[in-house]
Design a protein around this motif. Structure first.
Motif, short mmCIF file in Angstrom:
data_model
loop_
_atom_site.label_atom_id
_atom_site.label_comp_id
_atom_site.label_asym_id
_atom_site.label_seq_id
_atom_site.Cartn_x
_atom_site.Cartn_y
_atom_site.Cartn_z
N LEU A 125 36.47 59.10 27.54
CA LEU A 125 37.37 60.02 26.84
C LEU A 125 38.68 59.33 26.51
O LEU A 125 39.24 59.52 25.42
CB LEU A 125 37.62 61.25 27.71
N ILE A 126 39.18 58.50 27.45
CA ILE A 126 40.41 57.74 27.17
C ILE A 126 40.22 56.82 25.96
O ILE A 126 41.10 56.70 25.10
CB ILE A 126 40.81 56.93 28.42
N ALA A 127 39.04 56.18 25.89
CA ALA A 127 38.76 55.30 24.75
C ALA A 127 38.73 56.08 23.44
O ALA A 127 39.24 55.62 22.41
CB ALA A 127 37.44 54.58 24.97
N HIS A 128 38.15 57.30 23.48
CA HIS A 128 38.12 58.13 22.27
C HIS A 128 39.53 58.55 21.86
O HIS A 128 39.86 58.57 20.66
CB HIS A 128 37.25 59.36 22.51
N VAL A 129 40.35 58.86 22.85
CA VAL A 129 41.74 59.21 22.53
C VAL A 129 42.45 58.02 21.90
O VAL A 129 43.23 58.17 20.95
CB VAL A 129 42.47 59.71 23.79
N GLY A 130 42.20 56.81 22.45
CA GLY A 130 42.80 55.62 21.85
C GLY A 130 42.40 55.46 20.39
O GLY A 130 43.23 55.13 19.52
N THR A 131 41.12 55.72 20.09
CA THR A 131 40.66 55.65 18.70
C THR A 131 41.36 56.69 17.84
O THR A 131 41.79 56.41 16.71
CB THR A 131 39.14 55.84 18.64
N ALA A 132 41.48 57.91 18.36
CA ALA A 132 42.13 58.98 17.60
C ALA A 132 43.59 58.64 17.32
O ALA A 132 44.11 58.85 16.21
CB ALA A 132 42.03 60.30 18.35
N LEU A 133 44.28 58.10 18.36
CA LEU A 133 45.68 57.72 18.15
C LEU A 133 45.79 56.62 17.09
O LEU A 133 46.71 56.64 16.26
CB LEU A 133 46.27 57.23 19.47
N THR A 134 44.88 55.67 17.11
CA THR A 134 44.90 54.59 16.13
C THR A 134 44.73 55.14 14.72
O THR A 134 45.45 54.76 13.79
CB THR A 134 43.79 53.57 16.43
N LEU A 135 43.77 56.07 14.56
CA LEU A 135 43.52 56.64 13.23
C LEU A 135 44.73 57.45 12.74
O LEU A 135 45.11 57.37 11.57
CB LEU A 135 42.27 57.53 13.27
N LEU A 136 45.33 58.22 13.65
CA LEU A 136 46.50 59.01 13.24
C LEU A 136 47.68 58.11 12.86
O LEU A 136 48.41 58.40 11.91
CB LEU A 136 46.91 59.97 14.36
N ARG A 137 47.86 57.03 13.61
CA ARG A 137 48.94 56.10 13.27
C ARG A 137 48.68 55.41 11.94
O ARG A 137 49.59 55.21 11.14
CB ARG A 137 49.13 55.08 14.39
N HIS A 138 47.41 55.05 11.70
CA HIS A 138 47.08 54.46 10.40
C HIS A 138 47.34 55.46 9.27
O HIS A 138 47.85 55.09 8.20
CB HIS A 138 45.61 54.03 10.38
N ALA A 139 46.96 56.72 9.51
CA ALA A 139 47.21 57.75 8.50
C ALA A 139 48.71 57.91 8.25
O ALA A 139 49.16 58.07 7.10
CB ALA A 139 46.60 59.08 8.94
N GLU A 140 49.49 57.85 9.35
CA GLU A 140 50.94 57.94 9.21
C GLU A 140 51.49 56.77 8.39
O GLU A 140 52.32 56.94 7.49
CB GLU A 140 51.59 57.96 10.58
N ASP A 141 50.99 55.57 8.70
CA ASP A 141 51.44 54.38 7.96
C ASP A 141 51.06 54.49 6.49
O ASP A 141 51.84 54.14 5.60
CB ASP A 141 50.83 53.11 8.56
N SER A 142 49.84 54.98 6.23
CA SER A 142 49.39 55.13 4.84
C SER A 142 50.24 56.15 4.10
O SER A 142 50.62 55.95 2.94
CB SER A 142 47.91 55.54 4.80
N GLU A 143 50.54 57.25 4.78
CA GLU A 143 51.37 58.29 4.17
C GLU A 143 52.78 57.75 3.87
O GLU A 143 53.34 58.01 2.80
CB GLU A 143 51.45 59.50 5.09
N ARG A 144 53.32 56.99 4.83
CA ARG A 144 54.64 56.41 4.62
C ARG A 144 54.62 55.42 3.46
O ARG A 144 55.53 55.40 2.62
CB ARG A 144 55.12 55.73 5.89
N THR A 145 53.55 54.60 3.41
CA THR A 145 53.43 53.64 2.30
C THR A 145 53.32 54.36 0.97
O THR A 145 53.93 53.96 -0.03
CB THR A 145 52.20 52.74 2.52
N TRP A 146 52.54 55.46 0.95
CA TRP A 146 52.38 56.24 -0.28
C TRP A 146 53.72 56.83 -0.71
O TRP A 146 54.07 56.78 -1.90
CB TRP A 146 51.35 57.34 -0.05
N ARG A 147 54.45 57.39 0.26
CA ARG A 147 55.76 57.98 -0.10
C ARG A 147 56.70 56.90 -0.61
O ARG A 147 57.45 57.12 -1.58
CB ARG A 147 56.36 58.69 1.11
N ASP A 148 56.69 55.73 0.04
CA ASP A 148 57.55 54.64 -0.41
C ASP A 148 57.18 54.21 -1.82
O ASP A 148 58.05 53.94 -2.67
CB ASP A 148 57.45 53.45 0.54
#
Length: 510
Positions: A125-148
């Protein structure tokens, strides 16, 4: 069971996926702390997300032992730099499990603190949470890049508009070297000025945006001053043989040509009662400022048109009906002192005679005080008060006659004294022009217009002089805008024609 990975219960994964889906749907920065809290509730272990090898904590559960992190510093640095994928160690009585997230260094590190090694299903479950956090951070980075990207694309489109309004299409090309908007290869353009709710400008512009950040052969630019205006520059090479805006009537479709974004904008207006559209005549790119002024006049008429769309009426400007050589002599004599003024002040003055100071400030990225200083410098050189509407109209006419600098200097040296402006306006052609401007106007609205100009465009003073309310003055002026097809109150450039038309009428009435 050796070699077989334990899996979290289906309900646990469903809960994690629901939380990830909820956060992804928000369109905001991810709430990483909420996911760490969720993991604590599932496993009983405290969790922290360390952003980089320095030990900076980005998010953590409330009871996480922050004082244990300094002892992990060397290990965190190796995980963050990608030397290790995961590791576990003891710090005092705590078992610390660490896992690097993502693929780009420096990587964040997920740190789980417990009294013992987590059970296999908890580790999964910890590993799955790590994957989820990675995906959300990537989505955040993508959103920030798109806004920029959207912000930078909008800034570039705005810079192109600034250059074109200054009559500098080559400067616009230099600013866009590498990805030149197709509009800059067009021979002529029309400006479609869309009035819409400010909150909808982004949606409209993005819906038509292409991968290069432009809008096909055209450009859409947010007006920096009037938040309800979207300035749309539409290529129109098919207008090559036409006069600049001549021969068009209000509501005329001749300005459309079925090209570019024009038809899309018309559909928007047709389907949205709060929208209105003003369309200029066709102009060369270096006359974009003239196209903008025409579109502003057309928009004033469009607000009361049945379909809320109007093309520029095409009335011949006053400088086009005056006797050419005497008018040029007068104009050159008036503006010659500007030769001693810095070019920047002259350029700012030209713009400020065609739009409000606040608009010039927003367009050029200057303060209103700086714009006022440039105007004072030009006014002092001319010996005129450019805060007075009649002086502004006079200088505007002179600049329109001389353009960006006439090539007829020999005429200016003829030795003949320049005529007075009233002599130029006393001709029959000028009288016909003034009649064309004012004839549709009802008598009471004409009286209000005259009083407003006499009050230097101050509605309160005009109301006091007429014995009516300020709101009634503005209502009369709005009605006059619709009848005359001139913008008097929003951008305000129509006041020059009104000043001259009323003055010409007085000359001929006398």
């Amino acid at each position: 069971m050796g070699g077989v990975e334990e899996r979290p219960a289906a309900g646990q994964l469903d809960g994690l996926l629901r939380e990830v889906r909820r956060q992804a749907a928000r369109g905001a920065d991810p709430d990483l702390g909420r996911i760490l809290d969720w993991l604590y509730w599932q496993t009983g272990s405290h969790v922290a997300l360390v952003a980089d090898g320095t030990g900076r904590v980005e998010a953590a559960t409330e009871g996480f032992p922050l004082d244990a992190l300094p002892a992990l510093a060397p290990l965190l640095a190796r995980l963050s730099s990608g030397q290790l994928a995961a590791a576990a160690t003891d710090v005092g009585a705590l078992r610390m499990r660490c896992e690097g997230l993502g693929t780009h260094e420096p990587r964040p590190v997920l740190v789980v603190a417990g009294s013992s090694e987590p059970a296999p299903e908890e580790a999964a479950l910890i590993a799955h949470v790590g994957t989820a956090l990675t995906l959300l951070r990537h989505a955040e980075d993508s959103e920030r890049t798109w806004r920029d990207y959207q912000r930078k694309a909008g800034q570039l489109r705005f810079a192109v508009l600034q250059a074109l309004l200054a009559g500098e299409p080559m400067l616009a090309r230099r600013m866009t070297t590498g990805v030149v908007p197709p509009l800059l290869d067009a021979g002529r353009l029309r400006i479609h000025l869309l009035h819409c709710p400010p909150s909808e400008r982004d949606r409209i512009s993005r819906a038509q945006q292409d991968p290069s950040g432009y809008h096909g052969p055209d450009l859409m630019v947010h007006c920096p001053v009037f938040k309800e205006h979207l300035i749309c520059l539409v290529a129109d090479d098919e207008g090559e043989g036409e006069g600049e805006g001549e021969g068009e009537g209000e509501g005329d479709r001749s300005g459309e040509r079925g090209r570019g974004q024009g038809e899309f904008l018309r559909r928007l207006v047709r389907d949205n009662p709060r929208y209105a559209l003003g369309v200029s005549g066709a102009h060369p790119l270096n006359a974009t400022a003239d196209a903008y002024n025409q579109a502003a006049h057309a928009l004033a008429a469009a607000r009361t048109a049945p379909d809320r769309v109007a093309s520029y009426h095409g009335r011949t400007p006053l400088d086009g009906v005056l006797a050419r050589r005497p008018a040029l002599d007068w104009a050159r004599s008036l503006v010659r002192p500007l030769d001693s003024v810095p070019k920047t002040s002259v350029d700012v003055t030209r713009l400020a005679l065609n739009m409000p100071r606040s608009a010039v400030a927003g367009l050029l990225g200057l303060s209103r005080n700086t714009v006022a200083a440039h105007l004072r410098r030009a006014g002092d050189a001319l010996g005129r008060d450019l805060t007075d509407v009649r002086c502004r109209a006079t200088v505007h006419l002179a600049l329109a006659l001389t353009g960006s600098g006439s090539d007829g200097s020999a005429e200016a040296e003829s030795g003949q004294p320049p005529p007075a402006l009233d002599d130029l306006l006393a001709t029959e052609r000028a009288a016909v022009w003034a009649g064309t401007v004012l004839r549709p106007l009802p008598a009471r609205h004409r009286r209000t217009l005259q009083a407003w100009i006499d009050a230097n465009a101050d509605a309160q003073r005009a109301a006091h002089a007429l014995g009516i309310s300020r709101n009634t003055v503005r209502a009369h002026l709005r009605a006059a805008e619709a009848v005359l097809g001139l913008d008097l109150l929003t951008v305000g450039t129509g006041i020059h024609d009104a000043v001259h038309a009323l003055h010409i009428s007085d000359i001929h009435a006398g």
